[in-house]
Design a protein around this motif. Structure first.
Motif, PDB file in Angstrom:
ATOM      1  N   THR A  58       1.786  -0.519 -14.501  1.00  0.00           N
ATOM      2  CA  THR A  58       0.924  -1.623 -14.080  1.00  0.00           C
ATOM      3  C   THR A  58      -0.473  -1.154 -13.686  1.00  0.00           C
ATOM      4  O   THR A  58      -1.378  -1.971 -13.548  1.00  0.00           O
ATOM      5  CB  THR A  58       1.518  -2.372 -12.875  1.00  0.00           C
ATOM      6  OG1 THR A  58       1.642  -1.457 -11.790  1.00  0.00           O
ATOM      7  CG2 THR A  58       2.859  -3.002 -13.219  1.00  0.00           C
ATOM      8  N   LYS A  59      -0.600   0.154 -13.466  1.00  0.00           N
ATOM      9  CA  LYS A  59      -1.853   0.749 -12.999  1.00  0.00           C
ATOM     10  C   LYS A  59      -2.260   0.229 -11.619  1.00  0.00           C
ATOM     11  O   LYS A  59      -3.441   0.190 -11.277  1.00  0.00           O
ATOM     12  CB  LYS A  59      -2.967   0.554 -14.030  1.00  0.00           C
ATOM     13  CG  LYS A  59      -2.592   1.150 -15.385  1.00  0.00           C
ATOM     14  CD  LYS A  59      -3.739   1.383 -16.254  1.00  0.00           C
ATOM     15  CE  LYS A  59      -3.461   2.017 -17.585  1.00  0.00           C
ATOM     16  NZ  LYS A  59      -2.162   2.113 -18.120  1.00  0.00           N
ATOM     17  N   LEU A  60      -1.268  -0.176 -10.832  1.00  0.00           N
ATOM     18  CA  LEU A  60      -1.506  -0.574  -9.448  1.00  0.00           C
ATOM     19  C   LEU A  60      -1.237   0.613  -8.536  1.00  0.00           C
ATOM     20  O   LEU A  60      -0.506   1.543  -8.907  1.00  0.00           O
ATOM     21  CB  LEU A  60      -0.601  -1.744  -9.059  1.00  0.00           C
ATOM     22  CG  LEU A  60      -0.886  -3.080  -9.742  1.00  0.00           C
ATOM     23  CD1 LEU A  60       0.210  -4.092  -9.411  1.00  0.00           C
ATOM     24  CD2 LEU A  60      -2.249  -3.618  -9.362  1.00  0.00           C
ATOM     25  N   LEU A  61      -1.823   0.590  -7.359  1.00  0.00           N
ATOM     26  CA  LEU A  61      -1.607   1.661  -6.384  1.00  0.00           C
ATOM     27  C   LEU A  61      -0.187   1.608  -5.822  1.00  0.00           C
ATOM     28  O   LEU A  61       0.413   0.534  -5.731  1.00  0.00           O
ATOM     29  CB  LEU A  61      -2.602   1.531  -5.231  1.00  0.00           C
ATOM     30  CG  LEU A  61      -4.080   1.618  -5.592  1.00  0.00           C
ATOM     31  CD1 LEU A  61      -4.931   1.299  -4.370  1.00  0.00           C
ATOM     32  CD2 LEU A  61      -4.418   2.993  -6.147  1.00  0.00           C
ATOM     33  N   LYS A  62       0.304   2.762  -5.407  1.00  0.00           N
ATOM     34  CA  LYS A  62       1.652   2.851  -4.829  1.00  0.00           C
ATOM     35  C   LYS A  62       1.784   1.910  -3.619  1.00  0.00           C
ATOM     36  O   LYS A  62       2.798   1.239  -3.463  1.00  0.00           O
ATOM     37  CB  LYS A  62       1.935   4.303  -4.427  1.00  0.00           C
ATOM     38  CG  LYS A  62       3.302   4.555  -3.881  1.00  0.00           C
ATOM     39  CD  LYS A  62       4.309   4.758  -4.965  1.00  0.00           C
ATOM     40  CE  LYS A  62       5.592   5.295  -4.364  1.00  0.00           C
ATOM     41  NZ  LYS A  62       6.516   5.772  -5.328  1.00  0.00           N
ATOM     42  N   SER A  63       0.746   1.828  -2.793  1.00  0.00           N
ATOM     43  CA  SER A  63       0.806   0.946  -1.621  1.00  0.00           C
ATOM     44  C   SER A  63       0.907  -0.523  -2.049  1.00  0.00           C
ATOM     45  O   SER A  63       1.633  -1.299  -1.420  1.00  0.00           O
ATOM     46  CB  SER A  63      -0.414   1.157  -0.721  1.00  0.00           C
ATOM     47  OG  SER A  63      -1.613   0.890  -1.434  1.00  0.00           O
ATOM     48  N   GLN A  64       0.195  -0.894  -3.110  1.00  0.00           N
ATOM     49  CA  GLN A  64       0.285  -2.271  -3.613  1.00  0.00           C
ATOM     50  C   GLN A  64       1.680  -2.556  -4.147  1.00  0.00           C
ATOM     51  O   GLN A  64       2.267  -3.607  -3.860  1.00  0.00           O
ATOM     52  CB  GLN A  64      -0.727  -2.503  -4.743  1.00  0.00           C
ATOM     53  CG  GLN A  64      -2.167  -2.496  -4.299  1.00  0.00           C
ATOM     54  CD  GLN A  64      -3.104  -2.530  -5.493  1.00  0.00           C
ATOM     55  OE1 GLN A  64      -3.081  -1.626  -6.336  1.00  0.00           O
ATOM     56  NE2 GLN A  64      -3.921  -3.562  -5.561  1.00  0.00           N
ATOM     57  N   ILE A  65       2.203  -1.621  -4.929  1.00  0.00           N
ATOM     58  CA  ILE A  65       3.538  -1.796  -5.517  1.00  0.00           C
ATOM     59  C   ILE A  65       4.580  -1.909  -4.413  1.00  0.00           C
ATOM     60  O   ILE A  65       5.448  -2.782  -4.463  1.00  0.00           O
ATOM     61  CB  ILE A  65       3.879  -0.639  -6.485  1.00  0.00           C
ATOM     62  CG1 ILE A  65       3.021  -0.730  -7.746  1.00  0.00           C
ATOM     63  CG2 ILE A  65       5.363  -0.624  -6.838  1.00  0.00           C
ATOM     64  CD1 ILE A  65       3.249  -1.972  -8.590  1.00  0.00           C
ATOM     65  N   ASN A  66       4.496  -1.055  -3.416  1.00  0.00           N
ATOM     66  CA  ASN A  66       5.481  -1.121  -2.327  1.00  0.00           C
ATOM     67  C   ASN A  66       5.421  -2.462  -1.608  1.00  0.00           C
ATOM     68  O   ASN A  66       6.464  -3.038  -1.287  1.00  0.00           O
ATOM     69  CB  ASN A  66       5.284   0.038  -1.350  1.00  0.00           C
ATOM     70  CG  ASN A  66       5.831   1.340  -1.905  1.00  0.00           C
ATOM     71  OD1 ASN A  66       6.793   1.347  -2.671  1.00  0.00           O
ATOM     72  ND2 ASN A  66       5.208   2.441  -1.537  1.00  0.00           N
ATOM     73  N   ARG A  67       4.215  -2.968  -1.362  1.00  0.00           N
ATOM     74  CA  ARG A  67       4.070  -4.274  -0.704  1.00  0.00           C
ATOM     75  C   ARG A  67       4.666  -5.385  -1.580  1.00  0.00           C
ATOM     76  O   ARG A  67       5.405  -6.240  -1.089  1.00  0.00           O
ATOM     77  CB  ARG A  67       2.590  -4.541  -0.404  1.00  0.00           C
ATOM     78  CG  ARG A  67       2.342  -5.741   0.460  1.00  0.00           C
ATOM     79  CD  ARG A  67       0.908  -5.883   0.950  1.00  0.00           C
ATOM     80  NE  ARG A  67      -0.121  -5.675  -0.061  1.00  0.00           N
ATOM     81  CZ  ARG A  67      -0.884  -4.571  -0.172  1.00  0.00           C
ATOM     82  NH1 ARG A  67      -0.737  -3.573   0.676  1.00  0.00           N
ATOM     83  NH2 ARG A  67      -1.791  -4.472  -1.112  1.00  0.00           N
ATOM     84  N   ILE A  68       4.390  -5.347  -2.871  1.00  0.00           N
ATOM     85  CA  ILE A  68       4.921  -6.354  -3.793  1.00  0.00           C
ATOM     86  C   ILE A  68       6.442  -6.258  -3.873  1.00  0.00           C
ATOM     87  O   ILE A  68       7.147  -7.271  -3.798  1.00  0.00           O
ATOM     88  CB  ILE A  68       4.289  -6.198  -5.200  1.00  0.00           C
ATOM     89  CG1 ILE A  68       2.787  -6.488  -5.144  1.00  0.00           C
ATOM     90  CG2 ILE A  68       4.982  -7.113  -6.207  1.00  0.00           C
ATOM     91  CD1 ILE A  68       2.018  -6.009  -6.364  1.00  0.00           C
ATOM     92  N   LEU A  69       6.957  -5.039  -4.009  1.00  0.00           N
ATOM     93  CA  LEU A  69       8.413  -4.853  -4.104  1.00  0.00           C
ATOM     94  C   LEU A  69       9.118  -5.279  -2.818  1.00  0.00           C
ATOM     95  O   LEU A  69      10.203  -5.878  -2.878  1.00  0.00           O
ATOM     96  CB  LEU A  69       8.752  -3.392  -4.439  1.00  0.00           C
ATOM     97  CG  LEU A  69       8.354  -2.915  -5.831  1.00  0.00           C
ATOM     98  CD1 LEU A  69       8.650  -1.427  -5.990  1.00  0.00           C
ATOM     99  CD2 LEU A  69       9.034  -3.725  -6.927  1.00  0.00           C
ATOM    100  N   ASN A  70       8.523  -4.999  -1.674  1.00  0.00           N
ATOM    101  CA  ASN A  70       9.124  -5.444  -0.410  1.00  0.00           C
ATOM    102  C   ASN A  70       9.233  -6.965  -0.385  1.00  0.00           C
ATOM    103  O   ASN A  70      10.255  -7.519   0.034  1.00  0.00           O
ATOM    104  CB  ASN A  70       8.314  -4.935   0.791  1.00  0.00           C
ATOM    105  CG  ASN A  70       8.490  -3.448   1.024  1.00  0.00           C
ATOM    106  OD1 ASN A  70       9.460  -2.845   0.593  1.00  0.00           O
ATOM    107  ND2 ASN A  70       7.527  -2.846   1.706  1.00  0.00           N
ATOM    108  N   GLY A  71       8.180  -7.644  -0.806  1.00  0.00           N
ATOM    109  CA  GLY A  71       8.211  -9.103  -0.862  1.00  0.00           C
ATOM    110  C   GLY A  71       9.251  -9.612  -1.841  1.00  0.00           C
ATOM    111  O   GLY A  71       9.981 -10.579  -1.560  1.00  0.00           O
ATOM    112  N   MET A  72       9.342  -8.959  -2.990  1.00  0.00           N
ATOM    113  CA  MET A  72      10.320  -9.362  -4.004  1.00  0.00           C
ATOM    114  C   MET A  72      11.744  -9.153  -3.494  1.00  0.00           C
ATOM    115  O   MET A  72      12.631  -9.954  -3.777  1.00  0.00           O
ATOM    116  CB  MET A  72      10.081  -8.589  -5.310  1.00  0.00           C
ATOM    117  CG  MET A  72       8.789  -8.968  -6.001  1.00  0.00           C
ATOM    118  SD  MET A  72       8.423  -7.933  -7.445  1.00  0.00           S
ATOM    119  CE  MET A  72       9.595  -8.613  -8.632  1.00  0.00           C
ATOM    120  N   GLU A  73      11.939  -8.086  -2.733  1.00  0.00           N
ATOM    121  CA  GLU A  73      13.267  -7.818  -2.163  1.00  0.00           C
ATOM    122  C   GLU A  73      13.623  -8.889  -1.122  1.00  0.00           C
ATOM    123  O   GLU A  73      14.756  -9.383  -1.093  1.00  0.00           O
ATOM    124  CB  GLU A  73      13.281  -6.417  -1.548  1.00  0.00           C
ATOM    125  CG  GLU A  73      14.660  -5.926  -1.210  1.00  0.00           C
ATOM    126  CD  GLU A  73      14.665  -4.458  -0.822  1.00  0.00           C
ATOM    127  OE1 GLU A  73      15.675  -3.792  -1.117  1.00  0.00           O
ATOM    128  OE2 GLU A  73      13.675  -3.961  -0.224  1.00  0.00           O
TER     129      GLU A  73
END
Length: 144
Positions: A58-73
């Motif tokens: 996705t070329k997103l930052l690890k911090s962005q991905i973690n925030r998105i994944l936490n929300g998705m979880e």
């Protein structure tokens, strides 16, 4: 306006339209992109993805991905499973009971592609697809 400005303007208009029309239920654009990656990986039987894999794709930052994944979880869209072989790896996958919701959203997008195809014709659709893929390659080549 020169050709470069016209192209940039069209690119921005498309990006704003895609993000702004929220075609996919109540989920964000990034959540939808991640769901698409996870679903294709599942369908194609490829190795499960980690957060790092998703960052790369996705070329997103690890911090962005973690925030998105936490929300998705929290929304019960995904689950995380720690690797038995390598405890450092955590695999991300769509929850089985969420796949149906994802497929309903995906079908909505495919219906939009049907409208494109019927309005543009098959030849223009194929050319647009080819040009979009070329543009992605060029952006990756000069900026990646």
């Amino acid at each position: 306006m020169d050709d470069r400005e016209e192209l940039l303007s069209a690119w921005i208009e498309m990006s704003v339209s895609i993000r702004g029309n929220r075609i996919l239920s109540e989920h964000s654009f990034n959540e939808s992109v991640i769901c698409g990656l996870l679903y294709r990986q599942m369908q194609e039987g490829r190795e499960r993805l980690t957060a790092t894999d998703i960052c790369e794709q996705t070329k997103l930052l690890k911090s962005q991905i973690n925030r998105i994944l936490n929300g998705m979880e929290r929304q019960n869209m995904i689950e995380r499973v720690r690797s038995i072989e390598d405890k450092r790896k955590v695999y991300i996958s769509l929850k089985e009971d969420y796949v149906k919701t994802y497929l309903e959203d995906h079908e909505k997008v495919l219906q939009i592609m049907d409208v494109f195809s019927s309005k543009m014709g098959e030849e223009k659709m194929q050319m647009l697809t080819k040009l979009m893929r070329e543009a992605v390659s060029l952006v990756d080549e000069c900026c990646g």
